[in-house]
Design a protein around this motif. Structure first.
Motif, short mmCIF file in Angstrom:
data_model
loop_
_atom_site.label_atom_id
_atom_site.label_comp_id
_atom_site.label_asym_id
_atom_site.label_seq_id
_atom_site.Cartn_x
_atom_site.Cartn_y
_atom_site.Cartn_z
N ARG A 191 0.93 -1.21 -0.07
CA ARG A 191 0.07 -0.06 0.01
C ARG A 191 1.02 1.08 0.25
N GLU A 192 0.98 1.82 -1.34
CA GLU A 192 2.00 3.11 -1.10
C GLU A 192 1.26 4.19 -1.04
N THR A 193 1.96 5.27 -0.20
CA THR A 193 1.19 6.24 0.37
C THR A 193 2.08 7.40 0.13
N PHE A 194 1.32 8.80 0.33
CA PHE A 194 2.11 10.03 0.11
C PHE A 194 3.10 9.91 1.55
N GLN A 195 4.14 10.72 1.27
CA GLN A 195 5.25 10.54 2.36
C GLN A 195 5.34 11.88 3.12
N THR A 196 4.50 12.82 2.73
CA THR A 196 4.31 14.12 3.36
C THR A 196 3.49 14.31 4.63
N PRO A 197 3.90 15.00 5.47
CA PRO A 197 3.14 15.05 6.83
C PRO A 197 1.75 15.45 6.76
N ASP A 198 1.44 16.32 5.61
CA ASP A 198 0.00 16.83 5.81
C ASP A 198 -0.79 15.88 4.67
N GLN A 199 -0.31 14.63 4.38
CA GLN A 199 -1.04 13.77 3.61
C GLN A 199 -0.88 12.32 4.07
N ILE B 253 -3.61 15.96 -16.79
CA ILE B 253 -4.63 16.87 -16.33
C ILE B 253 -3.98 18.18 -16.10
N LEU B 254 -4.37 19.13 -17.00
CA LEU B 254 -3.73 20.27 -17.21
C LEU B 254 -4.44 21.73 -16.72
N ASP B 255 -3.85 22.53 -15.95
CA ASP B 255 -4.30 23.67 -15.73
C ASP B 255 -4.10 24.65 -16.73
N ALA B 256 -4.68 25.91 -16.50
CA ALA B 256 -4.76 27.09 -17.60
C ALA B 256 -3.51 27.43 -18.29
N GLU B 257 -2.55 27.23 -17.38
CA GLU B 257 -0.89 27.52 -17.87
C GLU B 257 -0.55 26.24 -18.68
N GLY B 258 -1.21 25.30 -19.04
CA GLY B 258 -0.66 24.05 -19.82
C GLY B 258 0.10 23.14 -18.70
N LYS B 259 0.14 23.32 -17.65
CA LYS B 259 0.96 22.49 -16.64
C LYS B 259 0.09 21.15 -16.27
N ASN B 260 0.85 20.20 -16.30
CA ASN B 260 0.36 18.96 -15.95
C ASN B 260 0.35 18.76 -14.28
N ARG B 261 -0.87 18.59 -13.81
CA ARG B 261 -0.83 18.61 -12.12
C ARG B 261 -1.20 17.40 -11.74
N ILE B 262 -1.01 16.40 -12.46
CA ILE B 262 -1.19 15.01 -11.83
C ILE B 262 -0.24 14.58 -10.53
N VAL B 263 -0.66 14.18 -9.75
CA VAL B 263 0.22 13.32 -8.59
C VAL B 263 0.05 12.08 -8.66
N LYS B 264 1.23 11.47 -9.04
CA LYS B 264 1.16 10.00 -9.41
C LYS B 264 2.33 9.23 -8.62
N HIS B 265 2.26 8.00 -8.84
CA HIS B 265 3.16 7.11 -7.88
C HIS B 265 3.63 6.03 -8.87
N ASN B 266 4.95 5.87 -9.32
CA ASN B 266 5.40 4.88 -10.17
C ASN B 266 5.81 3.61 -9.39
N ARG B 267 5.36 2.36 -9.99
CA ARG B 267 5.50 1.12 -9.23
C ARG B 267 7.07 0.88 -8.87
N ARG B 268 7.28 0.43 -7.75
CA ARG B 268 8.65 0.38 -7.38
C ARG B 268 9.20 -1.22 -7.91
N GLU B 269 10.55 -1.14 -8.22
CA GLU B 269 10.99 -2.54 -8.66
C GLU B 269 10.85 -3.61 -7.64
N ARG B 270 10.63 -4.90 -8.19
CA ARG B 270 10.48 -5.98 -7.53
C ARG B 270 10.88 -7.22 -8.06
#
Length: 414
Positions: A206-214, A396-413
Motif C-alpha cells: 500500500r504505497e502512500t504519500f510521504q508528506t506530513p500533511d497527507q 490533467i492540465l491547468d490554464a497554463e498548460g501544466k500537468n498537475r497530476i500526482v502519481k506513484h510509479n511502481r517500485r522495482e520488485r
C-alpha cells in the motif's frame, strides 16, 4: 430478492451491478444526490450510511432481504445493526462489527490477546496535560472514521491542541486516538473467511504519500507485495491469529500491517472488501467472485470456501497488478488528455472522478482522489513500462498548460 447496498459512489457501482446480474433488485443508500451508483440502482434513497436509524427505516419500508457495503469501513456497523433489527442473515454480529470499525475497541482486543500493535492513548479536547506513554512524533486520528479524514502528524502537546477539533469533527466520539509515528512500509491483506477458516486472496504494498500533511493517503496498491518471500509466512500466520481472536467466522477481511525496523505491527483491520478496486482485481487474479460471494452470504445462501492451488496463491501469482490511485494538485482543471483502452496493453480499466472546469482543492484525505487506473500483466517489466506510459498520456492540465497530476510509479520488485 431486494438487496440494500450502503454507499452509491464509484466504489459501490460494481456491487450494484453485481446484485442485478445475480437477478436481485439493488437499493442504494447514500447522502449525495449525484452519486453515480444512484443512476444504476433499481431504487435509491438519500440517507447517511453512518445513520443506522435512517437506514433501518428505509430497509423496513423497502422490505429488504439483505444488506451490505463494499469499499468503505464505517457502514459495516450500520449493516450489522439493520441486520439484527430485521432478523436478516448476519456475517458479523453487532459486537464484532463494532470492534472492526472502532479503533478503540480494536486496539483493546489487540492488546488483550498479545497481538502486535503500536502503543496508544485516547485524548480529548481538554486532555492536553495528559501524559502520553510514548514520545513524539505521533499520529492523531479519529477512532471511527475512514478515508484518512482528520489524521495529523503531531510533534507536541501544542500541535495536538491545534488539531484535536478537526480530528474530532470526523468522529462520533469525544476522544481521539494517538499513537507513535512508525516509519514503515504498509502492506494490506485481503481474504475470505468461511466456517472460521481463512483464505488469503492478495497481499499488496500500500504505497502512500510521504508528506506530513497527507499522512497515509493511498497512491497505489501493488501486487504482489515485495515482502512475499521475506515476510509472507509471518503475515499469513498473523492474519489467521486475528481472525481467531476476533472470532470472525464468515465474510471478507481487509487487514493493514506496518513493516519497519521493529517488525510487523497491525495498523488496523476491517471486515469488508477493500476500497482500492479489490472487487475488480481479486476476481481476475484468483477467479474468486468476491462481490458475488458476499451477496450470497448476506442473503443466507450457502457460503463458499475458496480453494487455490499453490501455483495460484498470492505467493506465486500468475498475474501481477498495479492499481494506481492518482490525485491532482490544487488548480482549476482546464483540459484532460487521456489514453484509450486498448492503447496500453496491460491497462484494463481506468476512470476519472473530476472533469474540465472543476476547481480541485488541497489534498487533505482520500476523498480528493482524482481517478484510478488498473493494470494486469504476467510480466513485471511490462507492468512497470505500461504504468509509466499511462502517465505520459494521462494529463490533467491547468490554464497554463501544466500537468498537475500526482502519481506513484511502481517500485522495482522480483
Amino acid at each position: 430478492m431486494k438487496v440494500m447496498i450502503l454507499g452509491a459512489n464509484a466504489l459501490q457501482v460494481r456491487g450494484i451491478k453485481r446484485i442485478q446480474e445475480m437477478g436481485h433488485r439493488a437499493i442504494a443508500v447514500d447522502n449525495r444526490m449525484d452519486s453515480p451508483g444512484k443512476k444504476v440502482a433499481d431504487h435509491s434513497v438519500f440517507a447517511s450510511t453512518f445513520d443506522p436509524v435512517a437506514c433501518l427505516q428505509v430497509a423496513r419500508e423497502m422490505e429488504i432481504d439483505g444488506i451490505f457495503t463494499s469499499g468503505t469501513d464505517q457502514p459495516v456497523l450500520t449493516a450489522a445493526l439493520v441486520q439484527e433489527a430485521m432478523g436478516l442473515p448476519m456475517p458479523f454480529s453487532v459486537e464484532l462489527a463494532r470492534r472492526l470499525t472502532n479503533k478503540r475497541w480494536m486496539k483493546q482486543e489487540f492488546e488483550k490477546n498479545g497481538l502486535p500493535t503500536l502503543p496508544w492513548a485516547l485524548i480529548g479536547r481538554c486532555d492536553f496535560e495528559t501524559k502520553i506513554p510514548f514520545s513524539f512524533p505521533a499520529v492523531l486520528k479519529p477512532v471511527d472514521s475512514q478515508g484518512q479524514r482528520g489524521i495529523f502528524l503531531v510533534h507536541s502537546h501544542q500541535e495536538i491542541q491545534t488539531h484535536i477539533e478537526e480530528t474530532l469533527r470526523f468522529s462520533r466520539e469525544s476522544k481521539a486516538l494517538i499513537e507513535p509515528f512508525y516509519q514503515a512500509d504498509e502492506v494490506t491483506v485481503s481474504g475470505w473467511v468461511a466456517k472460521g477458516q481463512t483464505k488469503i486472496l492478495s497481499v499488496v504494498d500500500r504505497e502512500t504519500f510521504q508528506t506530513p500533511d497527507q499522512l497515509g493517503i493511498c497512491l497505489s496498491h501493488e501486487y504482489p507485495t515485495r515482502y512475499a518471500k521475506t515476510r509472507g509466512t509471518e503475515l499469513e500466520e498473523l492474519t489467521k491469529r486475528i481472525v481467531d481472536v476476533f472470532h470472525i467466522k464468515e465474510g471478507p477481511i481487509y487487514f493493514q500491517f506496518l513493516i519497519g525496523d521493529k517488525g510487523i505491527v497491525i495498523n488496523e483491520i476491517a471486515g469488508r472488501i477493500g476500497g482500492a478496486h479489490e472487487d475488480f482485481v481479486i476476481p481476475r487474479i484468483t477467479g474468486f467472485d468476491f462481490l458475488g460471494e458476499q451477496i450470497k452470504l448476506i442473503l443466507g445462501e450457502q457460503e463458499t470456501m475458496l480453494h487455490l492451488s499453490k501455483e495460484e496463491s498470492w505467493q506465486n501469482p500468475k498475474l501481477r497488478a498495479s492499481v494506481q490511485l492518482f490525485f491532482v494538485e490544487p488548480c482549476v482543471v482546464e483540459t484532460v488528455n487521456s489514453p484509450k483502452l486498448g492503447e496500453i496493453k496491460s491497462l484494463v480499466e481506468w476512470g476519472l472522478h473530476l472533469q474540465a472546469g472543476q476547481n480541485q482543492k488541497e489534498i487533505e484525505n482520500a476523498t480528493a482522489r482524482a481517478g484510478f487506473a488498473i493494470f494486469l500483466s504476467e510480466s513485471e517489466e511490462a507492468l512497470q513500462r505500461d504504468v509509466e506510459l499511462f502517465y505520459q498520456k494521462m494529463q490533467i492540465l491547468d490554464a497554463e498548460g501544466k500537468n498537475r497530476i500526482v502519481k506513484h510509479n511502481r517500485r522495482e520488485r522480483d
